[in-house]
Design a protein around this motif. Sequence first.
Motif, PDB file in Angstrom:
ATOM      1  N   LEU A  22      33.234  73.747 -12.168  1.00  7.81           N
ATOM      2  CA  LEU A  22      32.446  74.110 -13.348  1.00  7.81           C
ATOM      3  C   LEU A  22      31.038  74.537 -12.944  1.00  7.81           C
ATOM      4  N   TYR A  23      30.408  73.747 -12.076  1.00  9.37           N
ATOM      5  CA  TYR A  23      29.068  74.100 -11.608  1.00  9.37           C
ATOM      6  C   TYR A  23      29.078  75.466 -10.926  1.00  9.37           C
ATOM      7  N   ASP A  24      30.134  75.756 -10.211  1.00  6.27           N
ATOM      8  CA  ASP A  24      30.246  77.047  -9.534  1.00  6.27           C
ATOM      9  C   ASP A  24      30.356  78.179 -10.561  1.00  6.27           C
ATOM     10  N   ARG A  25      31.228  77.999 -11.552  1.00  8.81           N
ATOM     11  CA  ARG A  25      31.395  79.030 -12.582  1.00  8.81           C
ATOM     12  C   ARG A  25      30.101  79.285 -13.336  1.00  8.81           C
ATOM     13  N   GLU A  26      29.320  78.216 -13.550  1.00  3.20           N
ATOM     14  CA  GLU A  26      28.068  78.345 -14.292  1.00  3.20           C
ATOM     15  C   GLU A  26      26.942  78.905 -13.426  1.00  3.20           C
ATOM     16  N   GLY A  27      27.222  79.127 -12.166  1.00  9.52           N
ATOM     17  CA  GLY A  27      26.192  79.639 -11.267  1.00  9.52           C
ATOM     18  C   GLY A  27      25.128  78.623 -10.940  1.00  9.52           C
ATOM     19  N   LEU A  28      25.497  77.356 -11.052  1.00  8.46           N
ATOM     20  CA  LEU A  28      24.540  76.271 -10.859  1.00  8.46           C
ATOM     21  C   LEU A  28      24.592  75.687  -9.449  1.00  8.46           C
ATOM     22  N   PHE A  29      25.799  75.602  -8.906  1.00  9.98           N
ATOM     23  CA  PHE A  29      25.968  74.966  -7.598  1.00  9.98           C
ATOM     24  C   PHE A  29      27.233  75.540  -6.973  1.00  9.98           C
ATOM     25  N   SER A  30      27.045  76.396  -6.005  1.00 15.48           N
ATOM     26  CA  SER A  30      28.177  77.094  -5.396  1.00 15.48           C
ATOM     27  C   SER A  30      28.381  76.648  -3.953  1.00 15.48           C
ATOM     28  N   PRO A  31      29.599  76.806  -3.425  1.00 13.78           N
ATOM     29  CA  PRO A  31      29.857  76.445  -2.020  1.00 13.78           C
ATOM     30  C   PRO A  31      28.985  77.269  -1.074  1.00 13.78           C
ATOM     31  N   ALA A  32      28.662  76.660   0.072  1.00 17.92           N
ATOM     32  CA  ALA A  32      27.851  77.374   1.061  1.00 17.92           C
ATOM     33  C   ALA A  32      28.659  78.472   1.741  1.00 17.92           C
ATOM     34  N   TYR A  33      29.979  78.236   1.882  1.00 21.03           N
ATOM     35  CA  TYR A  33      30.827  79.204   2.565  1.00 21.03           C
ATOM     36  C   TYR A  33      32.115  79.407   1.780  1.00 21.03           C
TER      37      TYR A  33
END
Length: 279
Positions: A22-33
């Motif tokens: 969810l955080y990734d989809r929201e552009g809040l916290f994405s994987p480093a790689y």
Amino acid sequence: MKKMTIGQMARMNGISEQTLRLYDREGLFSPAYRDQDTGYRYYDIRQNARLDTIQRLKALGMSLKDIKGQMKNFEPEQLRALLNRNLDDIARQERELMYQRRAIERTLESYEWYENAPPDGTIVLEYIPRRFMYMVDSGVNIYDYGLDVYERILREVKKDLVAHQLSPIYFYNAGSILRRECLLERNYYSTEIFVLVDRDFVKDSLITTIGASTYLCIYCNGFDKEKEYIGRLMSEVEEKGYRIIGDYICEVVAEVPMDMRERGMFLRLQVPVAFPARA
């Protein structure tokens, strides 16, 4: 440890993989790689600092949108404003919970009272402590009409409560006042409706206080019996030589499902009295 899977990152921080997605989809916290071939996501352990900040701000009641804004462009003034807003929301929720708790306690008291009250038509002397009421003058004599008009009056009382920023929780077991002068003249004229409130939660300017007193009471299980039962009270007053020292109160002890087609009310009709002078 520099390259962790989403599962490892989730377990390390005590959150779910769905939350990280969810955080990734929201552009809040994405994987480093991201592995270009497999699409697998990998996190860097150093990203825990950012995740800790997100979780902390979330715990402080901030929305993901607001957190994202602060993470992108940190503005202390805006952050303080958001947190102060959350404090106000918490204070409001605390008040509502206090209202709800008191309403539950009052309702339990009402039904305990109802279960242990004397039978319909019983006349008793009771000491009743001081009460705090929120009073509304409807301008309509409730004794000139039936339950249909009474229900319309109650709608106005409910609106008045909300207009004065009082919790709708207080809209329960509404009663009425018949002033002493009208009672003595057998003039059934009452336009004042009340609900019981808690002094700690309501402004003094909105409260009408009814002092503690000994009341001659009769219990009544029907709205249509009230006038007859008032007559019984007055006959008892005359027979025993009591002196009426205040206004008559019709208090709803409990609302019970006697007939689901209309409001079922168990009433305690009350007249404050003084005992005859001793010889």
